[in-house]
Design an enzyme around this catalytic site. Structure first.
Site, PDB file in Angstrom:
ATOM      1  N   HIS A  72       0.850  -1.204   0.000  1.00 38.72           N
ATOM      2  CA  HIS A  72       0.000   0.000   0.000  1.00 38.72           C
ATOM      3  C   HIS A  72       0.876   1.240   0.000  1.00 38.72           C
ATOM      4  CE1 HIS A  72      -4.212  -1.540   1.200  1.00 38.72           C
ATOM      5  NE2 HIS A  72      -3.577  -2.426   0.460  1.00 38.72           N
ATOM      6  N   TYR A 200      -9.272   5.574   7.400  1.00 34.69           N
ATOM      7  CA  TYR A 200      -9.413   5.913   8.818  1.00 34.69           C
ATOM      8  C   TYR A 200     -10.417   7.054   8.892  1.00 34.69           C
ATOM      9  CZ  TYR A 200      -5.182   3.240   9.975  1.00 34.69           C
ATOM     10  OH  TYR A 200      -4.260   2.243  10.162  1.00 34.69           O
ATOM     11  N   PRO A 292      -4.725   0.332  18.676  1.00 30.57           N
ATOM     12  CA  PRO A 292      -4.430  -0.130  17.312  1.00 30.57           C
ATOM     13  C   PRO A 292      -4.498   0.943  16.230  1.00 30.57           C
ATOM     14  CG  PRO A 292      -6.581  -0.912  18.013  1.00 30.57           C
ATOM     15  CD  PRO A 292      -5.966  -0.259  19.203  1.00 30.57           C
ATOM     16  N   LYS A 296       0.556  -0.224  15.139  1.00 31.69           N
ATOM     17  CA  LYS A 296       1.941  -0.338  15.604  1.00 31.69           C
ATOM     18  C   LYS A 296       2.238  -1.564  16.476  1.00 31.69           C
ATOM     19  CE  LYS A 296       3.744   3.016  13.498  1.00 31.69           C
ATOM     20  NZ  LYS A 296       3.569   2.349  12.208  1.00 31.69           N
TER      21      LYS A 296
END
Ligand code: RFL
Ligand code: PHB
Length: 389
Positions: A72, A200, A292, A296
């Site tokens: 990505h 997101y 989350p 990471k």
């Protein structure tokens, strides 16, 4: 039984550490409390930094990831109908690999089996002894029989609830913790992902994330209250809430279907210092947890493995203990940078019960991110992963 490095926990940290040490001629035994099927049924992380992907390749475990994983080059951040595309490659010249933790773990198990690595599953009552002496050992029961494993070092790769961190005397350990008043409800479904890249989404109703495992398998999350139970969330309710939190065109495109896994993960930030006690070293979730939002958790476990395996290999080659002494400080520096980033992204995109002033400041933070290339580069630099040294 005797080995050089006793590894407690057969999750990704323990398996990768064992594989790296084995390739350098260092012997290990892994003790895992669960069955292999149970470990492989846990659906967790999906985004691998280049550092972890490279480590898997170096350890001879990258072949399927390179074939089936997706590179990505960017991600999308949205807030109501504001959209921001973060192009990692353009901003910082790096990319991430989307490949599930379950698959990483499966590949590592296969590699350990191929090299006749010793992994003892269903090891019960694992206990650490004499960790601050030159001859530490671990005891456990298997099929009702008690066993003792003598070793030079112990690696505590046993996750947040394991016995390794708890074996450190309370007056030798400092813990830093932040518990968020919400969790993530995650759904895995055999539907085509709504977007080629992750989305997101910050929204007044709460955060949502669109992720994926492949072209036919989607992973979605919505922020829920800490009090919520999985049973409160029918599939229909989940899809409706997800749609409400996405920009209109994504909501219109979303393909829904039955969930094949559904679970709630609480969100917390946690760091235990130091990560060493005598000849015992904590690795991964046993020492630290991140929410989350920045993807990471698994990646930090991997950088711990990198530092510890390098230090142990150097010890067995030269007898020098300097790198082992430096392990905790070196790992913690990178951990705190990731803690900062995960906390920042969580704060920016989630709904909190906050004062009107804080809401406005968050809007300004988003505004700055949307309009400043420097802010976008800072996000990209952290998201693709900071260097290992
Ligand atoms: P793990 O994966 O927890 O593995 C630890 C292993 O130790 C075993 N164990 C024991 N073995 C022997 N004796 C005992 N007494 C033991 N107690 C425990 C456990 O059975 C297990 O097999 O830790 P590790 O290897 O450090 O790996 C860390 C990652 O798994 C973790 O950071 C991430 O998965 C965090 N995480 C997520 N990270 C992301 O980047 N994105 C995500 O979407 C994401 N979702 C999650 C997560 C962690 C979760 N946890 C810990 C509950 C979702 C959940 C639910
Ligand atoms: C996931 O695919 O499970 C995932 C991806 C990105 C995150 C968290 C989870 O930040």
């Amino acid at each position: 039984m005797k080995t050089q490095v006793a590894i407690i926990g057969g999750g990704p940290s323990g398996l990768l550490l064992s594989q790296r040490l084995h390739l350098a001629g260092v012997e290990t035994v892994i003790l895992e409390r669960q069955t292999r099927d149970y470990v492989l049924s846990r659906i967790r992380a999906g985004v691998l930094e280049q550092g972890l992907a490279d480590q898997l390749r170096q350890a001879g475990v990258g072949e399927r990831m390179d074939r089936e994983g997706e590179v990505h080059e960017g991600t999308e951040i949205t807030f109501e109908d504001h959209r921001l595309h973060i192009n990692f490659r353009e901003l910082v010249g790096k990319t991430v690999m989307v490949y599930g933790q379950t698959e990483v773990t499966r590949d590592l198990y296969k590699a350990r089996d191929d090299m006749q690595g010793t992994i003892i599953h269903e090891a019960q009552d694992v206990a650490l002894h004499d960790t601050d002496t030159d001859s530490p050992y671990v005891t456990f029961t298997k099929d009702g029989e008690e066993h003792r494993l003598d070793c030079d070092f112990i690696a505590g790769c046993d996750g947040f609830h394991g016995p390794s961190r708890k074996s450190i005397p309370a007056d030798k350990l400092r813990v830093y913790e932040k518990v968020y008043p919400f969790g993530w409800l995650g759904v895995l479904s055999e539907t085509p992902p709504v977007s080629e890249e992750l989305i997101y989404s910050g929204h007044p109703r709460g955060f949502a994330l669109c992720s994926l495992r492949s072209r036919t398998l989607s992973r979605y999350y919505v922020q829920v209250s800490s009090q919520d139970k999985v049973e409160d969330w029918s599939d229909d309710r989940f899809w409706e809430e997800l749609k409400a939190r996405l920009p209109q065109d994504a909501a219109d495109r979303l393909v829904t279907g039955p969930s094949i896994e559904k679970s709630i993960a609480p969100l917390r930030s946690f760091v235990a210092e130091p990560m060493t006690h005598g000849r015992m070293f904590l690795v991964g979730d046993s020492a630290h947890i991140v929410p989350p939002t920045g993807a990471k958790g698994l990646n930090l476990a991997a950088s711990d493995v990198f530092y510890l395996s390098t230090a142990l290999i150097s010890y067995y080659k030269t007898g020098a203990e300097t790198e082992l002494h430096d392990y905790s400080a070196k790992a913690l520096r990178r951990i705190w940078l990731a803690e900062r980033f995960s906390w920042w992204m969580t704060t920016l995109l989630h709904k909190f019960d906050e004062e009107a002033f804080d809401v406005r400041v968050k809007r300004a933070e988003l505004d700055f991110l949307m309009s400043s290339r420097a802010a976008q580069a800072a996000l990209a630099e952290n998201y693709v992963g900071l260097p290992y040294d």
